[in-house]
Motif scaffolding. Structure first.
Motif, mmCIF file in Angstrom:
data_model
loop_
_atom_site.group_PDB
_atom_site.id
_atom_site.type_symbol
_atom_site.label_atom_id
_atom_site.label_comp_id
_atom_site.label_asym_id
_atom_site.label_seq_id
_atom_site.Cartn_x
_atom_site.Cartn_y
_atom_site.Cartn_z
ATOM 1 N N ARG A 40 5.824 7.510 0.640
ATOM 2 C CA ARG A 40 5.304 6.893 -0.574
ATOM 3 C C ARG A 40 6.007 7.553 -1.745
ATOM 4 O O ARG A 40 6.263 8.765 -1.733
ATOM 5 C CB ARG A 40 3.791 7.062 -0.705
ATOM 6 N N ASP A 41 6.300 6.759 -2.763
ATOM 7 C CA ASP A 41 6.959 7.259 -3.956
ATOM 8 C C ASP A 41 5.906 7.409 -5.045
ATOM 9 O O ASP A 41 5.417 6.399 -5.562
ATOM 10 C CB ASP A 41 8.048 6.282 -4.380
ATOM 11 N N PRO A 42 5.523 8.635 -5.420
ATOM 12 C CA PRO A 42 4.466 8.809 -6.427
ATOM 13 C C PRO A 42 4.859 8.298 -7.802
ATOM 14 O O PRO A 42 3.997 8.100 -8.657
ATOM 15 C CB PRO A 42 4.231 10.317 -6.442
ATOM 16 N N ASN A 49 6.232 5.423 -8.232
ATOM 17 C CA ASN A 49 6.271 3.976 -8.113
ATOM 18 C C ASN A 49 4.962 3.510 -7.491
ATOM 19 O O ASN A 49 4.901 3.206 -6.303
ATOM 20 C CB ASN A 49 7.459 3.545 -7.260
ATOM 21 N N TYR A 50 3.911 3.493 -8.298
ATOM 22 C CA TYR A 50 2.580 3.208 -7.756
ATOM 23 C C TYR A 50 2.513 1.851 -7.077
ATOM 24 O O TYR A 50 1.762 1.646 -6.145
ATOM 25 C CB TYR A 50 1.532 3.283 -8.864
ATOM 26 N N GLN A 96 -2.406 -3.946 -4.876
ATOM 27 C CA GLN A 96 -0.980 -3.912 -4.572
ATOM 28 C C GLN A 96 -0.713 -4.991 -3.535
ATOM 29 O O GLN A 96 -1.587 -5.313 -2.734
ATOM 30 C CB GLN A 96 -0.554 -2.560 -3.995
ATOM 31 N N ILE A 111 -2.672 8.240 -4.703
ATOM 32 C CA ILE A 111 -1.531 7.882 -3.868
ATOM 33 C C ILE A 111 -1.266 8.912 -2.778
ATOM 34 O O ILE A 111 -0.671 8.599 -1.758
ATOM 35 C CB ILE A 111 -0.291 7.661 -4.746
#
Lengths: 114, 115
Positions: B94-96, B98-99, A56, A99
């Motif tokens: 964090r937006d899960p 939107n990796y 990323q 995540i």
């Protein structure tokens, strides 16, 4: 159990020079992320490395590059330094690309560009 | 795009009183929310996180935070403040869904606990 370590702690460079910052992740972690924290601001995401690849990337120019080694440690390289690159550079480690995993931060490297 | 707001630059509270540090967020889906604390010349230390489940999350050093989906907030609280709690506090999201996005941090709130 060692936490995240970074070196050096402080660094002074002049405009146009190149700099390399180093990070060793927390024991058991395999993912490393780099952040830039300008004075008085929150950390800004630069990029993340997992399995020796950049996975990323945030909104930073190509002057910022990195590397991850087989032992999971990582380097951040900045070329053609600008005065605006002066900041605290933070390394964070986590386990895997999941995540929801917490990122654990090192103490940072303070870079001053003159 | 995801974002985090911390509406107060500075919060002052007397030792022994309850403290609240506010955080609001914006993501497209269900958020993962984190609080970190930063002491002078130090990196960020993890306090707590909300992923799913109970809206009240308990963390380190007696801190807790309440997730409120309708108000898109995740305020940090502690029933009784200590002088040693004085530091800079950061909320992150964090937006899960939107990796490609990593942590997005708020601008920070400086907490001063007065003796």
């Amino acid at each position: 159990d060692a936490g995240v370590t970074q070196s050096p702690t402080h660094l002074i460079k002049t405009r146009g020079q190149q700099v390399t910052l180093r990070c060793s992740p927390k024991s058991g972690h395999d993912t490393v992320s780099w952040y830039q924290q300008a004075l008085g601001q929150g950390p800004q995401f630069i990029f993340q490395y997992y399995e020796e690849e950049e996975r990323q990337r945030g909104n930073f120019p190509d002057r910022f590059s990195g590397h991850q080694f087989p032992n999971y440690s990582s380097e951040l390289n900045v070329n053609a330094l600008l005065l605006g690159d002066s900041a605290l550079y933070l390394c964070a480690s986590s386990f895997g690309e999941v995540i929801r995993e917490t990122q654990y931060f090192g103490p940072g490297t303070r870079l001053l560009v003159l | 795009a995801q974002s985090v707001a911390q509406p107060e630059d500075q919060v002052n509270v007397a030792e022994g009183n309850p403290l609240t540090v506010k955080c609001t967020y914006s993501v497209s889906g269900n958020p993962y929310l984190f609080w970190y604390v930063q002491y002078p010349n130090r990196g960020l230390q993890f306090l707590l996180k909300y992923i799913t489940g109970d809206n009240l999350v308990k963390g380190s050093y007696g801190f807790e935070a309440e997730f409120n989906k309708s108000q898109t907030s995740f305020h940090l609280k502690k029933p009784s403040a200590l002088v040693s709690d004085s530091a800079l506090y950061f909320c992150a999201v964090r937006d899960p869904d939107n990796y490609g996005q990593n942590f997005v941090f708020g601008p920070g709130t400086r907490l001063s606990v007065l003796p």
